[in-house]
Design a protein around this motif. Structure first.
Motif, mmCIF file in Angstrom:
data_model
loop_
_atom_site.group_PDB
_atom_site.id
_atom_site.type_symbol
_atom_site.label_atom_id
_atom_site.label_comp_id
_atom_site.label_asym_id
_atom_site.label_seq_id
_atom_site.Cartn_x
_atom_site.Cartn_y
_atom_site.Cartn_z
ATOM 1 N N THR A 44 0.830 -1.208 0.000
ATOM 2 C CA THR A 44 0.000 0.000 0.000
ATOM 3 C C THR A 44 0.860 1.251 0.000
ATOM 4 O OG1 THR A 44 -1.715 -1.198 1.207
ATOM 5 C CG2 THR A 44 -1.852 1.194 1.223
ATOM 6 N N ALA A 45 1.954 1.240 0.774
ATOM 7 C CA ALA A 45 2.837 2.418 0.827
ATOM 8 C C ALA A 45 3.502 2.671 -0.515
ATOM 9 C CB ALA A 45 3.881 2.226 1.928
ATOM 10 N N VAL A 46 3.982 1.565 -1.139
ATOM 11 C CA VAL A 46 4.643 1.735 -2.442
ATOM 12 C C VAL A 46 3.651 2.247 -3.482
ATOM 13 C CG1 VAL A 46 5.777 0.498 -4.335
ATOM 14 C CG2 VAL A 46 6.402 0.018 -1.957
ATOM 15 N N LEU A 47 2.460 1.658 -3.483
ATOM 16 C CA LEU A 47 1.458 2.066 -4.456
ATOM 17 C C LEU A 47 0.995 3.503 -4.194
ATOM 18 C CD1 LEU A 47 -0.277 1.228 -6.851
ATOM 19 C CD2 LEU A 47 -1.954 0.320 -5.236
ATOM 20 N N THR A 48 0.927 3.870 -2.926
ATOM 21 C CA THR A 48 0.520 5.241 -2.601
ATOM 22 C C THR A 48 1.552 6.245 -3.115
ATOM 23 O OG1 THR A 48 -0.669 4.479 -0.640
ATOM 24 C CG2 THR A 48 -0.080 6.795 -0.714
ATOM 25 N N ASP A 49 2.846 5.967 -2.919
ATOM 26 C CA ASP A 49 3.898 6.871 -3.430
ATOM 27 C C ASP A 49 3.825 6.979 -4.950
ATOM 28 O OD1 ASP A 49 4.771 7.302 -0.886
ATOM 29 O OD2 ASP A 49 6.344 5.783 -0.949
ATOM 30 N N GLU A 50 3.586 5.847 -5.602
ATOM 31 C CA GLU A 50 3.515 5.860 -7.065
ATOM 32 C C GLU A 50 2.324 6.696 -7.534
ATOM 33 O OE1 GLU A 50 3.143 2.680 -10.779
ATOM 34 O OE2 GLU A 50 3.527 1.980 -8.728
ATOM 35 N N LEU A 51 1.176 6.492 -6.905
ATOM 36 C CA LEU A 51 -0.003 7.262 -7.298
ATOM 37 C C LEU A 51 0.159 8.734 -6.973
ATOM 38 C CD1 LEU A 51 -2.907 4.875 -6.212
ATOM 39 C CD2 LEU A 51 -1.896 5.165 -8.483
ATOM 40 N N LEU A 52 0.898 9.059 -5.914
ATOM 41 C CA LEU A 52 1.130 10.454 -5.559
ATOM 42 C C LEU A 52 1.958 11.157 -6.631
ATOM 43 C CD1 LEU A 52 0.893 12.776 -3.544
ATOM 44 C CD2 LEU A 52 2.895 11.858 -2.359
ATOM 45 N N ARG A 53 2.999 10.459 -7.091
ATOM 46 C CA ARG A 53 3.826 11.060 -8.145
ATOM 47 C C ARG A 53 3.016 11.247 -9.426
ATOM 48 N NH1 ARG A 53 7.555 7.334 -5.982
ATOM 49 N NH2 ARG A 53 7.091 5.877 -7.678
ATOM 50 N N GLU A 54 2.210 10.244 -9.762
ATOM 51 C CA GLU A 54 1.402 10.369 -10.960
ATOM 52 C C GLU A 54 0.373 11.486 -10.809
ATOM 53 O OE1 GLU A 54 -0.305 6.580 -11.596
ATOM 54 O OE2 GLU A 54 1.582 5.583 -12.159
ATOM 55 N N GLY A 55 -0.186 11.636 -9.615
ATOM 56 C CA GLY A 55 -1.163 12.693 -9.398
ATOM 57 C C GLY A 55 -0.542 14.068 -9.548
ATOM 58 N N ARG A 56 0.649 14.230 -9.020
ATOM 59 C CA ARG A 56 1.311 15.532 -9.166
ATOM 60 C C ARG A 56 1.626 15.841 -10.637
ATOM 61 N NH1 ARG A 56 5.402 14.867 -3.987
ATOM 62 N NH2 ARG A 56 3.808 15.322 -2.383
ATOM 63 N N THR A 57 2.027 14.764 -11.373
ATOM 64 C CA THR A 57 2.329 14.959 -12.798
ATOM 65 C C THR A 57 1.066 15.376 -13.550
ATOM 66 O OG1 THR A 57 4.066 13.297 -12.675
ATOM 67 C CG2 THR A 57 3.235 13.854 -14.862
ATOM 68 N N ILE A 58 -0.035 14.699 -13.269
ATOM 69 C CA ILE A 58 -1.288 15.035 -13.936
ATOM 70 C C ILE A 58 -1.727 16.442 -13.554
ATOM 71 C CG2 ILE A 58 -3.749 14.453 -14.011
ATOM 72 C CD1 ILE A 58 -2.923 11.520 -13.764
ATOM 73 N N GLY A 59 -1.499 16.827 -12.289
ATOM 74 C CA GLY A 59 -1.871 18.167 -11.863
ATOM 75 C C GLY A 59 -1.105 19.239 -12.620
ATOM 76 N N SER A 60 0.181 18.999 -12.867
ATOM 77 C CA SER A 60 0.968 19.994 -13.611
ATOM 78 C C SER A 60 0.539 20.053 -15.072
ATOM 79 C CB SER A 60 2.456 19.647 -13.511
ATOM 80 O OG SER A 60 2.712 18.376 -14.100
ATOM 81 N N ILE A 61 0.025 18.899 -15.602
ATOM 82 C CA ILE A 61 -0.390 18.881 -17.002
ATOM 83 C C ILE A 61 -1.696 19.659 -17.187
ATOM 84 C CG2 ILE A 61 -1.201 17.374 -18.867
ATOM 85 C CD1 ILE A 61 0.768 15.269 -17.872
ATOM 86 N N ILE A 62 -2.625 19.444 -16.276
ATOM 87 C CA ILE A 62 -3.955 20.057 -16.471
ATOM 88 C C ILE A 62 -4.051 21.427 -15.836
ATOM 89 C CG2 ILE A 62 -5.012 17.763 -16.516
ATOM 90 C CD1 ILE A 62 -6.013 18.315 -13.696
ATOM 91 N N ASP A 63 -2.951 21.911 -15.252
ATOM 92 C CA ASP A 63 -3.008 23.180 -14.533
ATOM 93 C C ASP A 63 -3.418 24.309 -15.468
ATOM 94 O OD1 ASP A 63 -2.864 25.066 -12.586
ATOM 95 O OD2 ASP A 63 -0.679 25.164 -12.529
#
Length: 602
Positions: A44-63
């Motif tokens: 869960t911790a590993v998957l959470t870190d991975e999803l966090l990085r992807e979320g930040r990337t998506i946030g910068s794309i759609i900003d």
């Protein structure tokens, strides 16, 4: 000695085998729990870190994307990443979603990960998706500048992979754990079988004895250790002695309990501290108390009788028997008369308890009072006519030349007094016969309207002399299975009594109505009535509300008492209601057996 030492070692091995098996179970369980917990937490911790990085990337794309471009960008990103992506505005509205129509989705402001992201910039939660119906990991990231956030990008990943991993680990660990447990169990059973089987037999026998099977015994199983054999033999000896003792005690207790509960007299056992230890149902009825709430209380608290409490305390102090007559108020407003006998009961420790015997003598005393009153009333009733007859006879004797008219008048008076005595004797005999239960009822189907008419015809001459109207409102054809002669006697007494106490020009009415399974016969008059304080006593023998009027009418004072006893002999009851100056109503309630209205033929 060597053999004894080996036996001791064998017993020690049995205990070690149990300890060994317990340790193996605990270690395997703890290792399995730790492994599963670590796997789930780490994944869960590993998957959470991975999803966090992807979320930040998506946030910068759609900003910098426009609202019109945003759904297409999210759909493309969801396909590229293979995850579900949801874009949520600051007010909780879903403005884009890669797995469904965002326009039909409810607001997400209440989602825990969204609330955390809006507050701290990042949030996560694990729960079952209401849309996909599967357990999901949600990671939300706030995008935009810190001073001017634009919304929240949330990425969801099903935890099916984690479930597959944990299932595989569980299966592998379960197989290994089962193998270890089987080996440990075989070793423990091998070491302890020679001891546990006999001990189980002892335990089983003890449990059966505890459940009430006093004949249970421990059986010799296999080749147990000597100490176990000795334990089983000692247990069986103890069980045999216990069975004999308990059977004897139980028999004595049963006999004593039966006597204690069924004896007609009241029994109460009081301890040396003057507290009630036992009390039987008869004593509870006599004292009008609840036995369950009385036990453990002092005598004065339980019975509220100072006399009885003082007697018990005196017997406990002096250790000598004592007796006392006690009068207690009853629940119906009367009094209960008791004879109390108290005996000291020595105890093995040198002390003494007290056994209280209560005998209810209320009925006996009431009967004695009734007998005294009856003798006094009969003597009074006989004395008056006898005195009159003697006086008139002496007048005739002393004045033989008074003339035939005077002698004839006195003779007529003597005849009247004699008739009064005959009527009194007849009523006394009838009352005695009714009270003794010797009168046998002869029930027959009776036409009430016809019986009432005949009864009124009997009393009508007396009523007509006073100008009293007598009316029957009994329905024609009303029938009742009853002793006709007995009921006629009752009605004649009631109607005659009503005529006697109704002034000239009055009215006496006889009616009959059905009340369920009973027939109600009423005799009502509009006479002088009965004072309220006299109503409870009108059915007593020789009781008269107005003695002068009763003597003028020739009454003996036994009519209403005869009515009461005859009604009870018929299985019914009689009651009276009256108001002074307005009249009186006597009501009979008789069982209505086979009483069905029938039309009378013309």
């Amino acid at each position: 000695m060597q053999r004894i030492e080996n036996l001791r070692l064998l017993s020690l091995r049995a205990r070690l085998a149990g300890t060994f098996l317990l340790i193996i179970v605990l270690l395997v369980g703890m290792a399995g729990w730790y492994l599963l917990h670590w796997t789930e937490t780490h994944y869960t911790a590993v998957l959470t870190d991975e999803l966090l990085r992807e979320g930040r990337t998506i946030g910068s794309i759609i900003d910098h994307a426009t609202p019109r471009e945003l759904p297409a960008l999210i759909d493309q990103a969801g396909r590229d990443l293979g995850r579900r992506i949801t874009i949520i505005s600051l007010d909780g509205r879903v403005i884009a979603d890669s797995a469904g129509d965002y326009r039909q989705m409810p607001g997400h402001a209440d989602r825990p990960e969204v609330r955390q992201a809006l507050v701290s910039g990042y949030g996560s939660s694990v729960r079952t998706s209401s849309t996909l119906k599967t357990r999901m990991l949600y990671v939300a990231t706030r995008y935009g500048s810190e001073n001017q956030p634009q919304g929240v990008a949330r990425i969801a990943e099903p935890l099916s992979t984690l479930r597959l991993a944990t299932t595989a680990i569980q299966r592998t660990f379960l197989l290994a754990g089962l193998a270890a447990l089987v080996l440990a169990a075989l070793l423990a059973v091998w070491l302890a079988s020679s001891v546990t089987a006999p001990l189980k037999s002892v335990v089983s026998a003890a449990q059966r004895i505890a459940s009430g099977d006093l004949g249970a015994r421990a059986a010799a199983i296999g080749n147990p250790a000597p100490e176990v054999s000795a334990l089983a033999e000692s247990f069986n000896d103890m069980a045999g002695q216990l069975q004999a003792t308990i059977e004897e005690i139980t028999g004595q207790k049963t006999r004593m309990q039966t006597l204690f509960e069924r004896v007609a007299d009241g029994l109460m056992l009081v301890g040396s501290d003057a507290r009630i230890q036992m009390i039987n149902p008869a004593a509870c009825r006599m004292l009008s108390i609840d036995g369950g709430q009385t036990t453990g209380k002092t005598v004065i608290e339980g019975t509220l009788s100072h006399d009885l409490s003082g007697l018990v305390e005196r017997v406990l102090r002096l250790r000598e028997p004592g007796a006392l007559d006690v009068t207690l108020p009853a629940s119906d407003g009367t009094e209960t008369a008791l004879q109390a006998y108290v005996d000291p009961v020595p105890r093995a420790d040198g002390g003494a308890d007290a056994l209280v015997l209560l005998r209810d003598v209320t009925s006996w005393r009431r009967l004695e009072a009734v007998r005294r009153d009856f003798v006094a009333n009969v003597s009074h009733e006989l004395r008056t006519p006898l005195a009159s007859m003697r006086a008139m006879a002496e007048t005739i004797q002393l004045h033989p030349d008074a003339g035939p008219d005077v002698a004839a008048g006195l003779a007529q008076s003597i005849v009247q007094e004699t008739d009064r005595l005959n009527l009194l004797a007849s009523d006394l005999l009838e009352l005695a016969e009714t009270e003794s239960g010797q009168r046998e009822a002869a029930p027959e189907e009776t036409d009430l309207s016809e019986l009432v008419s005949e009864m009124l015809d009997t009393v009508r001459p007396t009523a007509e002399r006073k100008g009293i109207e007598m009316v029957s409102v009994v329905r024609t054809g009303e029938r009742l299975v009853v002793d006709r002669g007995c009921l006629s006697r009752i009605l004649v007494n009631l109607v005659s009594n009503a005529v006697s106490y109704t002034p000239q020009g009055g009215r006496v009415t006889v009616s009959a109505t059905r009340q369920g399974d009973e027939m109600a016969l009423s005799v009502e008059d509009n006479g002088i009535g009965i004072p309220p304080e006299c109503l409870p006593r009108v059915f007593e023998r020789f009781y008269r509300v107005d003695r002068a009027r009763s003597r003028e009418s020739g009454g003996t004072g036994l009519g209403l008492s005869i009515v009461k006893h005859l009604t009870e002999a018929l299985g019914g009851s009689v009651s009276v209601a009256s108001e002074p100056g307005k009249g009186t109503v006597f009501t009979l309630l008789l069982p209505s057996r086979q009483a069905t209205p029938q039309a009378r033929e013309p």
